[in-house]
Design a protein around this motif. Sequence first.
Motif, PDB file in Angstrom:
ATOM      1  N   GLU A   1       0.862  -1.321  -0.010  1.00  0.00           N
ATOM      2  CA  GLU A   1       0.094  -0.026   0.062  1.00  0.00           C
ATOM      3  C   GLU A   1       0.818   1.178  -0.106  1.00  0.00           C
ATOM      4  O   GLU A   1       1.957   1.327   0.492  1.00  0.00           O
ATOM      5  CB  GLU A   1      -0.841   0.080   1.248  1.00  0.00           C
TER       6      GLU A   1
ATOM      7  N   THR B   1      -6.498   2.366   3.018  1.00  0.00           N
ATOM      8  CA  THR B   1      -7.742   2.160   2.659  1.00  0.00           C
ATOM      9  C   THR B   1      -8.549   1.472   3.546  1.00  0.00           C
ATOM     10  O   THR B   1      -9.598   0.805   3.181  1.00  0.00           O
ATOM     11  CB  THR B   1      -7.680   1.566   1.358  1.00  0.00           C
TER      12      THR B   1
ATOM     13  N   PHE C   1     -17.376   2.797  -5.746  1.00  0.00           N
ATOM     14  CA  PHE C   1     -16.756   3.768  -5.098  1.00  0.00           C
ATOM     15  C   PHE C   1     -17.413   5.460  -5.177  1.00  0.00           C
ATOM     16  O   PHE C   1     -17.604   5.944  -4.444  1.00  0.00           O
ATOM     17  CB  PHE C   1     -15.393   4.113  -5.594  1.00  0.00           C
TER      18      PHE C   1
ATOM     19  N   ARG D   1      -7.985   6.430  -1.635  1.00  0.00           N
ATOM     20  CA  ARG D   1      -7.998   5.201  -2.633  1.00  0.00           C
ATOM     21  C   ARG D   1      -7.983   5.993  -4.157  1.00  0.00           C
ATOM     22  O   ARG D   1      -7.227   5.418  -4.947  1.00  0.00           O
ATOM     23  CB  ARG D   1      -9.420   4.391  -2.607  1.00  0.00           C
ATOM     24  N   ASP D   2      -8.513   7.066  -4.267  1.00  0.00           N
ATOM     25  CA  ASP D   2      -8.359   7.839  -5.392  1.00  0.00           C
ATOM     26  C   ASP D   2      -6.921   8.069  -5.834  1.00  0.00           C
ATOM     27  O   ASP D   2      -6.786   8.266  -7.008  1.00  0.00           O
ATOM     28  CB  ASP D   2      -9.297   9.212  -5.533  1.00  0.00           C
TER      29      ASP D   2
ATOM     30  N   GLN E   1      -5.206   5.393  -7.690  1.00  0.00           N
ATOM     31  CA  GLN E   1      -5.706   5.099  -9.053  1.00  0.00           C
ATOM     32  C   GLN E   1      -5.224   6.145  -9.806  1.00  0.00           C
ATOM     33  O   GLN E   1      -4.941   6.051 -10.941  1.00  0.00           O
ATOM     34  CB  GLN E   1      -7.225   5.161  -8.913  1.00  0.00           C
TER      35      GLN E   1
ATOM     36  N   VAL F   1      -4.044  -0.940  -6.370  1.00  0.00           N
ATOM     37  CA  VAL F   1      -5.331  -0.551  -6.736  1.00  0.00           C
ATOM     38  C   VAL F   1      -6.139  -1.706  -6.389  1.00  0.00           C
ATOM     39  O   VAL F   1      -7.146  -1.483  -5.769  1.00  0.00           O
ATOM     40  CB  VAL F   1      -5.510  -0.155  -8.118  1.00  0.00           C
TER      41      VAL F   1
ATOM     42  N   ALA G   1      -6.300  -2.171  -2.650  1.00  0.00           N
ATOM     43  CA  ALA G   1      -6.811  -1.087  -2.011  1.00  0.00           C
ATOM     44  C   ALA G   1      -8.238  -1.134  -1.948  1.00  0.00           C
ATOM     45  O   ALA G   1      -9.164  -1.028  -1.067  1.00  0.00           O
ATOM     46  CB  ALA G   1      -6.394   0.095  -2.364  1.00  0.00           C
ATOM     47  N   ASN G   2      -8.746  -1.406  -3.244  1.00  0.00           N
ATOM     48  CA  ASN G   2     -10.283  -1.693  -3.809  1.00  0.00           C
ATOM     49  C   ASN G   2     -10.800  -3.072  -2.900  1.00  0.00           C
ATOM     50  O   ASN G   2     -11.683  -2.564  -1.977  1.00  0.00           O
ATOM     51  CB  ASN G   2     -10.459  -1.950  -5.041  1.00  0.00           C
TER      52      ASN G   2
ATOM     53  N   LEU H   1     -10.953  -1.953   0.975  1.00  0.00           N
ATOM     54  CA  LEU H   1     -12.082  -0.742   1.388  1.00  0.00           C
ATOM     55  C   LEU H   1     -13.316  -1.350   1.214  1.00  0.00           C
ATOM     56  O   LEU H   1     -14.376  -1.151   2.178  1.00  0.00           O
ATOM     57  CB  LEU H   1     -11.588   0.506   0.302  1.00  0.00           C
TER      58      LEU H   1
END
Length: 430
Positions: free
Chosen positions: A15, A131, A228, A330-331, A334, A365, A368-369, A372
């Motif tokens: 991360e 995240t 999201f 998170r954004d 990305q 990513v 993280a996705n 979350l």
Amino acid sequence: MEPERGEAPPPPCPEPPVSPDALAFDDDEEDLEVFSKDASLAEANPFSPLIPTSPLSMINHYKFEDEPGLRDLFITVDDPESHITAIETFITYRVVTKTSRSEFDSSEYEVRRRYQDFLWLKSRLEEAHPTLIIPPLPEKFIMKGMVERFSEEFIETRRRALQKFLSRIADHPTLTFNEDFKIFLTAQAWELSSHKKQGPGLFSRMGQTVRAVASSVRGGVKNRPEIFMEMNDYMEIFTQKINLLDKISHRIYKEERDYFHEMKEYGPIHTLWSASEEDLVDSLKGVANCIDKCCKATEKRMTGLSENLLPVIHEYILYSDILMGVLKRRDQIQVELESKVDALSNKKAEKDLLREEIGKLEDKVECANNALKADWDRWKQTMRYDMKSAFTNVAESNLQYYEQCLASWESFLTSQTVDLHLEEDSEDRP
């Protein structure tokens, strides 16, 4: 797959570091907090032990022997102690940990921690798991007129909040295995101070700042997944509603408090009046007695609001800020991936190197996705349980309040009716 309790967790997904601006706190400023209390629920949380328990049951009075098959980490925050030095005054709390986990060298630990130590732990958790939804801590500042600094009420309020913070971490399937969390629970004060100095270096912090600035310059995320976007929309509405609910709840509490103080003055007046009205002595004293009972019931209802509703609502106000921050982080991950993809398509750098970086970022990513989304579902389930419990407690408190008040006045009316009948009977006799 989540690790079994007592076993070491699998290696975490890579991360990205978090901007120091998001983690910074003032070590020199003595902390204060917003008034917040909670009380324990008699009923058990119906959710899995992996789900954080209700904020109404965060005062952890579990014994180490209780439910040995379900829990293997028990934390208690108690015994606040004031420390006065030449330059500052602060409070420390005893943190007692009992565990059966194999990664701990002992089954029981006892350390003392001050509020700044809790802030350090929270920042380390955010840095290691940007995240994941890290539980909130009480703020540094106190609401004017609510509690005084270092009063017994302030200290107890903070103790409960810190207890809740650690309990939520202990019940989280990932955070509970964090190495800094283990150090926080087990290291003595001088060991913790030494460990706290081993934070990110200057160049690491500079790199984080540069990436954050670069992300803001490049603009927002281009192709945010729909799930999201829905989370972001949900949190915007949730934040608006929970803030409005908090505002109305505090107004109701203030009006109830004003009513309580006026009623405390209202009852004694009838008692004083009875001294000069021989024919109304019983009636006036009966009214005074009813008002006194209603006054006590009102005070109990106020306590229910301050312990069962206001702190739950306020905690989720803090959670709303935390969740918006998690979505932004998170954004950022990305955005960094998209910038590399754009560079590859524009042939601005060596393609092989970019492809390797893109592969790593795609993994970040995805991790993280997934993190979350799992935490989001857990948080929503816990939030709904907490809110339902809080509103149920308030409803039960209101019912008890009105039943007690009604019983008092009905008893008074019955006594007055009996007295009237006795007077009528005496007048009818020759």
